[in-house]
Enzyme design. Structure first.
Site, short mmCIF file in Angstrom:
data_model
loop_
_atom_site.label_atom_id
_atom_site.label_comp_id
_atom_site.label_asym_id
_atom_site.label_seq_id
_atom_site.Cartn_x
_atom_site.Cartn_y
_atom_site.Cartn_z
N ARG A 195 -0.91 2.61 8.15
CA ARG A 195 -0.53 1.32 7.58
C ARG A 195 0.95 1.12 7.86
NH1 ARG A 195 2.04 -0.26 2.97
NH2 ARG A 195 1.53 -2.33 2.15
N SER B 180 -10.22 -3.77 -0.11
CA SER B 180 -9.45 -3.69 -1.35
C SER B 180 -10.03 -4.62 -2.41
CB SER B 180 -7.98 -4.08 -1.09
OG SER B 180 -7.37 -3.16 -0.24
N LYS C 221 3.92 -0.61 -2.29
CA LYS C 221 3.40 -1.91 -1.87
C LYS C 221 4.05 -3.01 -2.73
CE LYS C 221 -0.87 -2.36 -0.56
NZ LYS C 221 -2.35 -2.40 -0.55
#
Length: 218
Positions: free
Chosen positions: A43, A116, A146
């Site tokens: 990511r 998600s 995040k």
């Protein structure tokens, strides 16, 4: 179609260059692979990413090869085309990423798909979609990894989502080693971690505790 084994969610490591400003991404991932992580998700995004698009492709190729040599599933976050270029084992899609139906149509026959889900409405909607293999649910606790994370759901919120989910759930968000027994009691299938591994040098011991947390195998 790839076979999905929920055990790959037990010790699920996520990171990119933005998570390791002072460390070598490949060395950290190799250490985690050697210590026994069960899945790795590349990511790399946001203003703190240190990779240009060509560098990101090159990194994804190298990381994919490292995971293949270790026999660990390699996921790409959000970017289906990058996943196709490097023949990733899977992709993970967020609620605000690419359209999940389109992703399933494009790569569902070749790759595992994670999705998600941070609230009950999202889980219930996802339950109606064929082709998703697992849900990433959270943030369970406050997370700094995040900046665009959804509201914290806590252990009680996680338990409700696990109970409602018709697929295995991996918990994510601000997870510390001391939280693992309580998270396992929700019947989650594992924990996905970023800073727990990127900001600690004792990665082997942490991964052993992830592996031994007593996760659900359903």
């Amino acid at each position: 179609m790839k076979t999905f084994n929920p055990a790959i969610l037990h010790a699920y490591f996520i990171c990119g260059s933005q998570d390791l400003p002072h460390s070598n991404l490949f060395q950290v991932v190799q250490t985690a692979l050697d210590a026994g992580i069960t899945a790795y998700q590349f990511r790399d995004k946001g203003p703190n990413s240190r990779l240009s698009p060509p560098q990101k492709l090159a990194a994804a190729k190298q990381l994919r090869q490292m995971c293949a040599q270790a026999g660990v599933p390699f996921f790409i976050d959000d970017d289906v085309h990058l996943a196709q270029k490097v023949q990733a084992d899977g992709v993970h899609i967020g609620q605000n990423d690419q359209n999940i139906h389109q992703v399933i149509q494009e790569v569902g026959s070749q790759m595992l798909i994670g999705y998600s889900c941070s609230n009950m409405a999202e889980v219930q909607a996802a339950n109606q979609i064929k082709g998703i293999n697992y849900y990433g649910c959270g943030p369970v606790f406050t997370t700094s990894s995040k900046p665009d994370a959804s509201p914290v759901i806590g252990l009680s919120g996680l338990k409700k989502l696990v109970q409602a989910a018709q697929r295995p759930v991996v918990a994510i968000g601000g997870i510390q080693v001391s939280d693992l027994p309580a998270i396992a009691q929700t019947q989650a299938s594992g924990a996905a971690v970023i800073s727990l591994l990127t900001q600690n040098n004792n990665r082997f011991a942490i991964i052993q505790q992830l592996l031994q947390a007593g996760w659900s195998t359903d």
